[in-house]
Design a protein around this motif. Structure first.
Motif, PDB file in Angstrom:
ATOM      1  N   ALA A  43      -1.404  39.252 -40.283  1.00  0.00           N
ATOM      2  CA  ALA A  43      -0.694  40.099 -39.323  1.00  0.00           C
ATOM      3  C   ALA A  43      -0.940  41.577 -39.629  1.00  0.00           C
ATOM      4  CB  ALA A  43       0.807  39.793 -39.351  1.00  0.00           C
ATOM      5  N   LEU A  44      -0.923  41.918 -40.896  1.00  0.00           N
ATOM      6  CA  LEU A  44      -1.165  43.308 -41.301  1.00  0.00           C
ATOM      7  C   LEU A  44      -2.573  43.752 -40.900  1.00  0.00           C
ATOM      8  CD1 LEU A  44       0.045  45.767 -42.778  1.00  0.00           C
ATOM      9  CD2 LEU A  44      -0.866  44.812 -44.897  1.00  0.00           C
ATOM     10  N   THR A  45      -3.554  42.891 -41.107  1.00  0.00           N
ATOM     11  CA  THR A  45      -4.931  43.272 -40.758  1.00  0.00           C
ATOM     12  C   THR A  45      -5.150  43.323 -39.254  1.00  0.00           C
ATOM     13  OG1 THR A  45      -5.739  41.001 -40.950  1.00  0.00           O
ATOM     14  CG2 THR A  45      -5.941  42.401 -42.911  1.00  0.00           C
ATOM     15  N   SER A  46      -4.254  42.717 -38.473  1.00  0.00           N
ATOM     16  CA  SER A  46      -4.396  42.765 -37.019  1.00  0.00           C
ATOM     17  C   SER A  46      -3.934  44.100 -36.435  1.00  0.00           C
ATOM     18  CB  SER A  46      -3.630  41.611 -36.364  1.00  0.00           C
ATOM     19  OG  SER A  46      -2.236  41.861 -36.385  1.00  0.00           O
ATOM     20  N   LEU A  47      -3.210  44.884 -37.219  1.00  0.00           N
ATOM     21  CA  LEU A  47      -2.755  46.190 -36.737  1.00  0.00           C
ATOM     22  C   LEU A  47      -3.936  47.142 -36.606  1.00  0.00           C
ATOM     23  CD1 LEU A  47       0.446  46.818 -38.923  1.00  0.00           C
ATOM     24  CD2 LEU A  47       0.338  45.984 -36.561  1.00  0.00           C
ATOM     25  N   GLU A  48      -3.762  48.154 -35.783  1.00  0.00           N
ATOM     26  CA  GLU A  48      -4.753  49.227 -35.692  1.00  0.00           C
ATOM     27  C   GLU A  48      -4.851  49.891 -37.065  1.00  0.00           C
ATOM     28  OE1 GLU A  48      -6.705  50.106 -33.097  1.00  0.00           O
ATOM     29  OE2 GLU A  48      -5.889  48.353 -32.071  1.00  0.00           O
ATOM     30  N   PRO A  49      -6.016  50.408 -37.453  1.00  0.00           N
ATOM     31  CA  PRO A  49      -6.178  51.004 -38.787  1.00  0.00           C
ATOM     32  C   PRO A  49      -5.130  52.069 -39.128  1.00  0.00           C
ATOM     33  CG  PRO A  49      -8.310  50.761 -37.754  1.00  0.00           C
ATOM     34  CD  PRO A  49      -7.281  50.384 -36.710  1.00  0.00           C
ATOM     35  N   GLU A  50      -4.787  52.921 -38.170  1.00  0.00           N
ATOM     36  CA  GLU A  50      -3.784  53.963 -38.443  1.00  0.00           C
ATOM     37  C   GLU A  50      -2.413  53.350 -38.719  1.00  0.00           C
ATOM     38  OE1 GLU A  50      -1.879  56.729 -35.408  1.00  0.00           O
ATOM     39  OE2 GLU A  50      -3.325  58.068 -36.388  1.00  0.00           O
ATOM     40  N   GLN A  51      -2.050  52.318 -37.940  1.00  0.00           N
ATOM     41  CA  GLN A  51      -0.776  51.644 -38.158  1.00  0.00           C
ATOM     42  C   GLN A  51      -0.754  50.957 -39.515  1.00  0.00           C
ATOM     43  OE1 GLN A  51      -0.854  49.132 -34.552  1.00  0.00           O
ATOM     44  NE2 GLN A  51       1.134  50.029 -34.068  1.00  0.00           N
ATOM     45  N   ARG A  52      -1.837  50.250 -39.836  1.00  0.00           N
ATOM     46  CA  ARG A  52      -1.927  49.540 -41.109  1.00  0.00           C
ATOM     47  C   ARG A  52      -1.797  50.519 -42.277  1.00  0.00           C
ATOM     48  NH1 ARG A  52      -6.214  46.538 -40.010  1.00  0.00           N
ATOM     49  NH2 ARG A  52      -7.714  48.087 -40.675  1.00  0.00           N
ATOM     50  N   GLU A  53      -2.444  51.666 -42.150  1.00  0.00           N
ATOM     51  CA  GLU A  53      -2.394  52.657 -43.222  1.00  0.00           C
ATOM     52  C   GLU A  53      -0.975  53.175 -43.444  1.00  0.00           C
ATOM     53  OE1 GLU A  53      -5.165  56.242 -44.539  1.00  0.00           O
ATOM     54  OE2 GLU A  53      -4.218  56.585 -42.597  1.00  0.00           O
ATOM     55  N   ILE A  54      -0.252  53.442 -42.374  1.00  0.00           N
ATOM     56  CA  ILE A  54       1.126  53.927 -42.500  1.00  0.00           C
ATOM     57  C   ILE A  54       1.987  52.902 -43.236  1.00  0.00           C
ATOM     58  CG2 ILE A  54       3.229  54.496 -41.212  1.00  0.00           C
ATOM     59  CD1 ILE A  54       1.387  55.646 -39.007  1.00  0.00           C
ATOM     60  N   VAL A  55       1.872  51.644 -42.840  1.00  0.00           N
ATOM     61  CA  VAL A  55       2.664  50.584 -43.475  1.00  0.00           C
ATOM     62  C   VAL A  55       2.296  50.461 -44.952  1.00  0.00           C
ATOM     63  CG1 VAL A  55       3.135  48.100 -43.511  1.00  0.00           C
ATOM     64  CG2 VAL A  55       3.017  49.319 -41.323  1.00  0.00           C
ATOM     65  N   ILE A  56       1.015  50.457 -45.240  1.00  0.00           N
ATOM     66  CA  ILE A  56       0.563  50.294 -46.626  1.00  0.00           C
ATOM     67  C   ILE A  56       1.026  51.453 -47.498  1.00  0.00           C
ATOM     68  CG2 ILE A  56      -1.498  50.279 -48.094  1.00  0.00           C
ATOM     69  CD1 ILE A  56      -2.845  48.632 -45.801  1.00  0.00           C
ATOM     70  N   LEU A  57       0.845  52.674 -47.015  1.00  0.00           N
ATOM     71  CA  LEU A  57       1.251  53.833 -47.819  1.00  0.00           C
ATOM     72  C   LEU A  57       2.755  53.865 -48.040  1.00  0.00           C
ATOM     73  CD1 LEU A  57      -1.054  56.606 -46.323  1.00  0.00           C
ATOM     74  CD2 LEU A  57      -1.223  55.566 -48.602  1.00  0.00           C
ATOM     75  N   SER A  58       3.505  53.500 -47.018  1.00  0.00           N
ATOM     76  CA  SER A  58       4.963  53.538 -47.128  1.00  0.00           C
ATOM     77  C   SER A  58       5.524  52.367 -47.928  1.00  0.00           C
ATOM     78  CB  SER A  58       5.569  53.542 -45.730  1.00  0.00           C
ATOM     79  OG  SER A  58       6.964  53.447 -45.795  1.00  0.00           O
ATOM     80  N   ARG A  59       5.138  51.165 -47.571  1.00  0.00           N
ATOM     81  CA  ARG A  59       5.754  49.975 -48.149  1.00  0.00           C
ATOM     82  C   ARG A  59       5.131  49.532 -49.469  1.00  0.00           C
ATOM     83  NH1 ARG A  59       9.373  51.609 -45.100  1.00  0.00           N
ATOM     84  NH2 ARG A  59       9.864  50.525 -43.193  1.00  0.00           N
TER      85      ARG A  59
END
Length: 182
Positions: free
Chosen positions: A123-139
């Protein structure tokens, strides 16, 4: 024990050997950042090395006003962008390696946990790259919204809006994947 900002100040002052301590503290989280943003293992290892080469090269630009970690991830983000520009192989990603789940659960529970982790990573890899990056950096890397907004050159309210959309899209993707597999 010296904090990261103090160590980076020492590096700026010519104590280059202190960079090894910063590398030891942060290379694993950088590696996971690169893996989770869609790179294969070899590319992620190369990107970690390149990031620290740039830390050394641009050490004079570290002001100490922000946390070293947010400055480091800003460099990592730019390093990743440079890599994509050079290689132009955005669609050639390997599957994300899954960590072994070591616990006392029985085999059925272990399988269920592994399956859910796998579905979450998909599910995480299905996000747009910018969205995935925000989640990864934050969480995953515990950067605060101000630090991420600064990295993405946007205001904090825009970032919060992007994060909300990312989380909604992530939940939708996870629900869709888990519903399809039931």
């Amino acid at each position: 024990m010296m904090d990261d900002n103090a160590l980076m100040t020492k590096v700026q002052q010519g104590e280059i050997d202190r960079l090894a301590i910063l590398f030891e503290r942060h290379h694993v989280s950088l590696f996971h950042y690169f893996i989770r943003t869609g790179n294969n293992r070899a590319a992620s290892e190369d990107l970690v090395q390149e990031t620290f080469v740039k830390v050394l090269a641009y050490r004079s630009s570290f002001s100490g006003n922000a946390l070293f970690k947010s400055w480091l991830f800003g460099i990592a983000r730019n390093t990743k962008a440079d890599y994509y520009r050079k290689n132009k192989r955005l669609n050639e990603h390997e599957n994300i390696d899954q960590a072994d789940i070591k616990n006392d659960h029985n085999l059925s529970q272990e399988h269920e946990a592994s399956w859910q982790t796998n579905m979450f990573e998909k599910a995480l890899t299905s996000l747009e790259p910018e969205q995935r990056e925000i989640v990864i950096l934050s969480r995953y890397h515990n950067l605060n919204y101000e630090e991420i907004a600064s990295m993405q050159n946007c205001n904090i309210n825009t970032l919060k809006s992007r994060m909300r959309k990312s989380m909604v899209d992530l939940k939708y993707a996870f629900d869709r994947l888990t519903r399809d597999k039931l």
